[in-house]
Enzyme design. Structure first.
Site, PDB file in Angstrom:
ATOM      1  N   CYS A 115       0.830  -1.203   0.000  1.00 34.28           N
ATOM      2  CA  CYS A 115       0.000   0.000   0.000  1.00 34.28           C
ATOM      3  C   CYS A 115       0.864   1.252   0.000  1.00 34.28           C
ATOM      4  CB  CYS A 115      -0.906   0.013   1.220  1.00 34.28           C
ATOM      5  SG  CYS A 115      -1.985  -1.429   1.359  1.00 34.28           S
ATOM      6  N   ARG A 136       4.007   0.455  -6.567  1.00 42.87           N
ATOM      7  CA  ARG A 136       3.869  -0.528  -5.499  1.00 42.87           C
ATOM      8  C   ARG A 136       2.721  -1.500  -5.764  1.00 42.87           C
ATOM      9  NH1 ARG A 136       6.402   1.261  -0.792  1.00 42.87           N
ATOM     10  NH2 ARG A 136       4.935   0.192   0.553  1.00 42.87           N
ATOM     11  N   TRP A 180      -3.710  -2.201  -1.447  1.00 43.43           N
ATOM     12  CA  TRP A 180      -3.686  -3.559  -2.001  1.00 43.43           C
ATOM     13  C   TRP A 180      -4.504  -4.426  -1.051  1.00 43.43           C
ATOM     14  CZ3 TRP A 180      -1.735  -5.527  -6.481  1.00 43.43           C
ATOM     15  CH2 TRP A 180      -1.771  -6.912  -6.608  1.00 43.43           C
ATOM     16  N   ASN A 239      -0.880   0.667   6.420  1.00 38.95           N
ATOM     17  CA  ASN A 239      -0.171  -0.406   5.719  1.00 38.95           C
ATOM     18  C   ASN A 239       0.076  -1.532   6.708  1.00 38.95           C
ATOM     19  OD1 ASN A 239      -0.044   1.262   3.536  1.00 38.95           O
ATOM     20  ND2 ASN A 239       2.171   1.508   3.538  1.00 38.95           N
ATOM     21  N   GLY A 240       0.043  -2.784   6.249  1.00 41.25           N
ATOM     22  CA  GLY A 240       0.331  -3.910   7.128  1.00 41.25           C
ATOM     23  C   GLY A 240      -0.928  -4.616   7.582  1.00 41.25           C
ATOM     24  N   GLU A 261      20.572 -22.204  -6.793  1.00 41.93           N
ATOM     25  CA  GLU A 261      20.352 -20.763  -6.645  1.00 41.93           C
ATOM     26  C   GLU A 261      21.546 -20.101  -5.954  1.00 41.93           C
ATOM     27  OE1 GLU A 261      18.587 -16.918  -6.493  1.00 41.93           O
ATOM     28  OE2 GLU A 261      18.441 -18.655  -7.826  1.00 41.93           O
ATOM     29  N   LYS A 271      23.792 -17.093  -7.624  1.00 45.22           N
ATOM     30  CA  LYS A 271      24.021 -15.779  -7.014  1.00 45.22           C
ATOM     31  C   LYS A 271      25.510 -15.447  -7.000  1.00 45.22           C
ATOM     32  CE  LYS A 271      20.091 -14.304  -6.452  1.00 45.22           C
ATOM     33  NZ  LYS A 271      19.910 -14.928  -7.758  1.00 45.22           N
ATOM     34  N   GLU A 296      26.615 -14.602 -10.529  1.00 40.82           N
ATOM     35  CA  GLU A 296      26.048 -13.356 -11.040  1.00 40.82           C
ATOM     36  C   GLU A 296      26.808 -12.121 -10.575  1.00 40.82           C
ATOM     37  OE1 GLU A 296      21.300 -13.657 -11.731  1.00 40.82           O
ATOM     38  OE2 GLU A 296      21.959 -13.826  -9.646  1.00 40.82           O
ATOM     39  N   HIS A 346      28.955 -38.732  -9.345  1.00 41.19           N
ATOM     40  CA  HIS A 346      28.814 -38.952 -10.784  1.00 41.19           C
ATOM     41  C   HIS A 346      29.545 -37.876 -11.588  1.00 41.19           C
ATOM     42  CE1 HIS A 346      25.881 -42.244 -10.420  1.00 41.19           C
ATOM     43  NE2 HIS A 346      25.487 -41.592  -9.326  1.00 41.19           N
ATOM     44  N   LYS A 352      18.016  -6.481 -15.311  1.00 40.60           N
ATOM     45  CA  LYS A 352      17.018  -6.900 -14.337  1.00 40.60           C
ATOM     46  C   LYS A 352      15.930  -7.742 -14.980  1.00 40.60           C
ATOM     47  CE  LYS A 352      15.046  -7.278 -10.423  1.00 40.60           C
ATOM     48  NZ  LYS A 352      15.655  -8.220  -9.480  1.00 40.60           N
TER      49      LYS A 352
END
Length: 614
Positions: free
Chosen positions: A2, A27, A74, A100-101, A483, A487, A490, A506, A609
């Site tokens: 929000c 947002r 939201w 918010n929240g 992952e 990272k 990257e 293997h 991005k």
């Protein structure tokens, strides 16, 4: 997700509120509203939908005032309707709040207030704040009424309030979601994010948790919840609006790593009930009968999202009992894929604009598959082209190396798997409750996990000059090995390989020597003893081991040599949620190694991005 804006000063208030809300549109939101004070009364305008609809309403029914607040919402508690849009009022209509929240104990408070005669007109948790403040309002000011009301509320929230009975004052509090106060010349602002105020001032103060700001035209008073004065320093924002969003962190990536508890909380909010053990995903526009008939799921994604899809395979097959294939979006359409009857395609994309994934989605749809997207950007192409969407409420992710988007995707996949399980009858409410309870506890566990940063910095200091790393995991955590390696590649430009640990013998075992750090992901689960074997094999060949495990698991410690190995622990959690916790130390490891190597962690070479071309 929000957005909040407030203004008090000498300028016309409404244009500032609308402009601030527009700057917060990134947002994501589904309704908007404003409230202003004029001649001792409060007037509101609200509308469901985008900001343009609110502006249309203001054209039909103009509004003017001396100061005011605005909000983009939201939906979490209650549908995205005009009635549920913020701001919300008390019974008298003389107290208004935006929020918010979440107020976690709002149902108990609502029942209590109703028994005292308060009348509620919305489905939101926010409305109870206005009624609590109404009950506590005496002749000692709005801020003291808010302080007393806070004693009854549990949760993470940011609040901004005004009262016609305590004029020319805005009160704001923070406990979790961000609040920033803008300092101008004879004018002051409050917002949920810096871009909302940058057009008017570059001097801002970030509110801390459990802090309050009382704003008048004469200045701003900062206190804690109990009323004790808090010394705050303003920050002169010298960057452009995007740069300003770093909020004191050195890099966007580090900020976004530490935003993961809130991103996960926002993704779960309003979607799961501990009491009933049910999941609610209203964005999925596929009939229940069609979901019951699904015989196969295909997950399409690229990069980090592909790794979340691999975790999703375990979740769907465990909770919904549907066979799952995980495919690269960049490869899928080039082999004339077979799309079976009653197939469901799930595409995962942070931006919703990934070209390869969109092309794969279109191929699946062309061959008759229904589709669901898991996405972080409202209104993006993927969300427009799929039958339904599960949004990740991670907020804008600016760092190229995905962090909070990834963990939010894992949570969204968990929710979707539970949703399919309850529809298909494979996950009964009594079996679902432990999952829902674990999801609600996850933000706290992430906060605890982030405390591992000091030991991660030491590991980075020891190994940042190495040229190769091996990451190993089993079961639902082997995608986290992939992952973690991604990272590191990257942002530090170190060669790293992620493998299912059972595949080590293997091939990859040939690479292990005294120069090869081996990162092992070994929570105390049903394959723990297998991981112990892998650790012993790496140690026998001279490899230095970085062992990630769950707290209270001392058996690994006995295998390690303190002179060359490291142990990192994360809180114990539900086995299906360990990937969310295990990835955090790996994100921090990549970050701190990259920093020591002098790399640009936010904009690593050759990467973008969002990959919007093939």
């Amino acid at each position: 997700m929000c957005g909040i804006i407030g203004y008090i000063g000498e300028k016309q208030v409404l244009p500032i509120l609308i402009e601030g809300l527009r700057r917060l549109e990134y947002r994501g939101y589904d309704s908007a509203g404003v409230a202003v004070v004029r001649d001792g009364t409060i007037e509101l305008r609200r509308s469901a939908g985008k900001l343009a609809r609110l502006e249309e309403a203001l054209t039909v029914s103009p509004l003017d005032g001396e100061y005011g607040i605005g909000h983009t919402r939201w939906a979490t508690h209650g549908r995205p309707t005009e009635e549920n849009a913020h701001p919300h009022r008390d019974c008298t209509g003389r107290i208004v709040v935006v929020h918010n929240g979440i107020i976690e104990n709002y149902l108990d408070l609502k029942h209590q207030l109703q028994s005292e005669g308060h009348v509620f007109i919305t489905e939101t948790d926010t409305e109870i704040v206005a009624h609590l403040v109404e009950r506590e309002m005496k002749d000692d000011g709005l801020e003291n009424a808010v302080r007393r009301a806070l004693l009854y509320m549990r949760g993470l929230f940011a609040l901004v309030l005004i009262s016609a009975d305590d004029p020319n004052k805005i009160v704001t509090v923070r406990n979790g979601p961000p609040i920033v106060v803008g300092l101008g010349d004879n004018e002051f602002f409050v917002a949920s994010d810096i871009p909302a105020v940058l057009a008017h001032t570059r001097d801002v103060v970030f509110l801390g948790d459990e802090e309050m700001a009382v704003i008048t035209q004469d200045g701003v008073e900062f206190t804690d919840y109990s009323g004790r004065a808090v010394s705050k320093k303003s920050t002169r924002v010298s960057w452009d609006p995007v740069m300003a969003e770093k909020a004191g962190y050195k890099h966007f990536m580090l900020k976004e790593i530490f935003e993961q508890p809130m991103a996960v909380k926002e993704t779960v909010l309003g979607r799961a009930s501990v009491e009933t053990g049910r999941v609610f995903l209203h964005e999925i526009q596929i009939p229940d009968d069609a979901l019951r008939a699904v015989e196969r799921i295909v997950i399409l994604a690229c990069g980090t999202s592909w790794h979340s899809g691999l975790v999703g395979k375990f979740l769907f097959e465990t909770l919904a009992r549907v066979p799952v294939d995980v495919d690269y979006g960049s490869e899928y359409r080039y082999r004339d894929p077979i799309v079976s009857a009653n197939a469901l395609t799930v595409v995962i994309t942070q931006s919703g604009e990934t070209a390869d994934t969109l092309a794969a989605l279109r191929e699946a749809k062309k061959k008759g598959s229904r589709s669901i997207s898991i996405c972080n950007v409202v209104g993006s192409m993927a969300t427009r082209e799929t039958d339904g969407t599960v949004y990740t409420h991670a907020g804008p992710e600016i760092g190229v190396a995905s962090t909070k988007a990834f963990t939010s995707q894992l949570v969204a996949l968990h929710l979707l798997a539970m949703y399919l399980g309850q529809i298909r009858g494979t996950l009964k409410p009594e079996d679902a409750r432990p999952h829902v309870d674990s999801l609600t506890q996850l933000p706290l566990l992430l906060e605890q996990t982030l405390k591992c940063e000091p030991v991660i910095e030491e590991i980075a200091r020891r190994f940042y000059q190495r040229s190769d790393f091996l990451y190993l995991g089993r079961g639902i955590n082997y995608p986290i090995a992939l992952e973690g390696a991604l990272k590191l590649k990257e942002i530090s430009y170190i060669h790293a390989e992620g493998y299912p640990a059972g595949e080590m013998k293997h091939g990859p075992i040939a690479l292990i020597d005294e120069n090869m750090p081996v990162v092992t992901i070994a929570p105390h689960d049903h394959v723990f003893e297998k991981m112990i074997g892998n650790i012993q094999e790496a140690k026998a060949r001279g490899g230095s081991v970085v062992a990630l495990t769950t707290e209270g698991n001392g058996s690994i410690q006995r295998l390690l040599d303190p002179s060359q190995d490291f142990l990192v622990t994360v809180p114990d959690s539900h086995p299906l949620l360990t990937p969310v916790l295990m990835v955090v130390p790996l994100q921090l490891l990549a970050y701190h190694i990259a920093i020591r190597r002098g790399c640009d962690v936010d904009q690593p070479r050759n990467l973008a991005k969002s990959v919007t071309v093939e």
